[in-house]
Write an enzyme that holds these catalytic residues in place. Structure first.
Site, PDB file in Angstrom:
ATOM      1  N   HIS A  39       0.827  -1.205   0.000  1.00 42.04           N
ATOM      2  CA  HIS A  39       0.000   0.000   0.000  1.00 42.04           C
ATOM      3  C   HIS A  39       0.866   1.261   0.000  1.00 42.04           C
ATOM      4  CE1 HIS A  39      -3.336  -2.719   0.761  1.00 42.04           C
ATOM      5  NE2 HIS A  39      -4.147  -1.715   0.488  1.00 42.04           N
TER       6      HIS A  39
ATOM      7  N   LYS B 216      -9.210  -9.063   7.571  1.00 43.36           N
ATOM      8  CA  LYS B 216      -9.841  -9.393   8.853  1.00 43.36           C
ATOM      9  C   LYS B 216      -9.872  -8.165   9.742  1.00 43.36           C
ATOM     10  CE  LYS B 216      -5.812 -11.071  11.467  1.00 43.36           C
ATOM     11  NZ  LYS B 216      -5.725 -10.256  12.706  1.00 43.36           N
TER      12      LYS B 216
END
Lengths: 289, 206
Positions: free
Chosen positions: B38, B118
């Site tokens: 990212h 998650k």
């Protein structure tokens, strides 16, 4: 010194791929208590299925094989330099065999050597003891659950937490609520009261070496552990934060001396994949528990 | 509850039909990306006026793979067969909230339809999901051997040498990967609901 590298590799393999019986039993009890067909129960079913498959295939239960934390207890006369050298060799070999993910990253360059070795990786604690055998406790501490650990400096006005066991209770419940499902609930919570910032974190993590069903020798702490386990499970966060009755499997607390100025409460979070194993080496024979 | 099957590439219509709590089985090609990936995307693709020459090929591949595609927050354990082929050994999700500063831009830029991870994500990502027609899909943390069994093939890997094995972009083909919608394209987040409900229960205990 004896050549123990193969035993250390086996210790790592067992820790990474074979969940201890007490943790698995607690997950089974949790499954039985969740509502039939609920998200909590299907999640625990998948978790238990994963535990079975990982054991059968000898593959890591979780891909984050964490920081390997070795606590080494050795008889008088053993060389800690040599023990460290052999354990490091075993860590690199276990990584090559895909029992461990290459997990050590240089924070400045971002480089991952691919071996799980660095100046301060893995983590070691050596202690000479009076026994005539070697004991190596290994814990694999994942990063996701490490990130949600928390330390409180009491008094804490936001929580109305003062320097007493009620203050400890408030801090720990806050830590569990803040963590939500992000640390892979249901968790084991390790708590240390006292110490300095660093020693308090270390003591809180040492709680994860305790068997899940042991009883705290201090009756006041034993009572608080039971109460916190019960109360944390009323928060409703549940497995993975999907909602449910099991947010924690247990809470373990210990204390260490503090300075008059400081009163730290540290809550370390261990994910459901609570991976730990012990190697005993006695009279030339190795056993893993 | 019914289980929905989704095959990549996924249409916006299929995504907008999903709601929090729906169970999904995923089929097709997905690409992993986590922390370093990212930051790399932000530094390399989004910051400057142009994409550096050496990075154009990766960018083009990601654009093609992620248009109506799926990202997975995962840093796998891999092994390499004797014929040189990569295999996923253990591959559960990593905690997604760390990508909160980046994800809304990534969803908008690439046209992602789903992000798997998650622990859920925050309001910026939720709003991007609503605006662009995407969902957040929750996989079971720690169920890594089980999830790896749905990964049928490793098709490619980008930036492995620079970012390391856990942080690389792995292009994989999955069959029947089970996930649950916990943030939908209608502005609903199970994580927000759980946080608020548990905050109230905590207040009652204190």
């Amino acid at each position: 010194m004896d050549h123990l590298v193969p035993h250390f590799i086996e210790l790592i393999r067992r820790a990474a791929t074979d969940l201890p019986a007490d943790i698995e039993a607690a997950l089974r009890r949790a499954r039985a208590e969740e509502e039939e067909g609920s998200a909590a129960q299907t999640t625990l079913d998948s978790i238990l299925e994963n535990v079975r498959l990982s054991r059968e295939r000898s593959t890591p239960i979780c891909q984050d094989t964490g920081t390997p934390i070795f606590y080494v207890y050795y008889p008088t006369g053993w060389s800690t330099l040599e023990l460290k050298r052999q354990i490091r060799e075993a860590v690199a070999e276990a990584t090559a065999r895909s029992y461990l993910r290459p997990n050590s990253v240089d924070p400045l360059t971002g480089k991952n050597p691919g071996t799980n070795l660095g100046d301060d990786f893995p983590y070691f604690h050596f202690e000479e003891w009076e026994e005539d055998y070697l004991k190596v406790d290994l814990m694999l501490k994942g990063g996701g659950c490490e990130n949600v650990g928390a330390q409180y400096s009491l008094p804490d006005g936001r929580l109305d937490a003062n320097r007493d066991l009620e203050g400890v209770r408030r801090a720990v419940l806050d830590a569990v609520q803040q963590a939500q499902g992000m640390g892979c609930a249901p968790a084991v919570i390790g708590v240390a009261v006292g110490g300095d910032r660093a020693s308090s974190y270390i003591k809180s993590k040492e709680q994860f070496y305790r068997p899940l069903d042991d009883t705290n020798p201090d009756p006041k702490l034993a009572e608080l552990e039971a109460r916190l386990t019960r109360e944390a499970n009323t928060l409703g966060i549940g497995p993975m934060g999907f909602g449910g009755k099991t947010t924690v499997l247990t809470v373990k607390i210990d204390t260490l001396e503090r300075l008059p100025a400081s009163y730290f409460v540290t809550a370390s979070y261990m994910c459901w994949a609570d991976r730990r194993r012990t190697l005993i080496y006695r009279d030339g024979k190795a056993t893993i528990e | 509850m019914a289980t929905v099957e989704l095959h990549t590439p996924i249409t916006e219509e299929a995504i907008r039909a999903l709601h929090v709590g729906d169970q999904v089985r995923l089929y097709g090609t997905i690409v992993t990306a986590r922390d370093a990936a990212h930051k790399y995307m932000k530094d390399t693709f989004f910051r400057g006026p142009a994409i550096p020459e050496g990075e154009q090929a990766v960018y083009d591949r990601l654009r093609a793979l992620w248009r109506d595609g799926v990202m997975y927050h995962c840093g796998p354990v891999v092994s390499r067969d004797t014929d040189g082929r990569w295999r996923f050994v253990s591959a559960g999700p990593t905690t997604s909230i760390r990508e909160e500063p980046y994800e809304a831009d990534v969803i908008a830029h690439f046209g992602l339809r789903a992000v798997i991870g998650k622990g859920g994500m925050g309001p910026k990502t939720l709003s991007a999901c609503q605006q662009h027609g995407a969902v957040y899909l929750h996989a079971i943390g720690g169920a890594a051997t089980l999830i790896a069994s749905y990964v049928k093939e490793v098709l490619d890997v980008f930036k492995k040498d620079e970012l390391g094995v856990p942080e690389a972009f792995w292009v994989i083909r999955v069959e029947g990967f089970p996930v649950v919608v916990t943030m939908d394209a209608h502005g609903v987040s199970l994580h927000e609901q759980m946080y608020e409900a548990s905050r109230q229960r905590l207040a009652a205990l204190l």
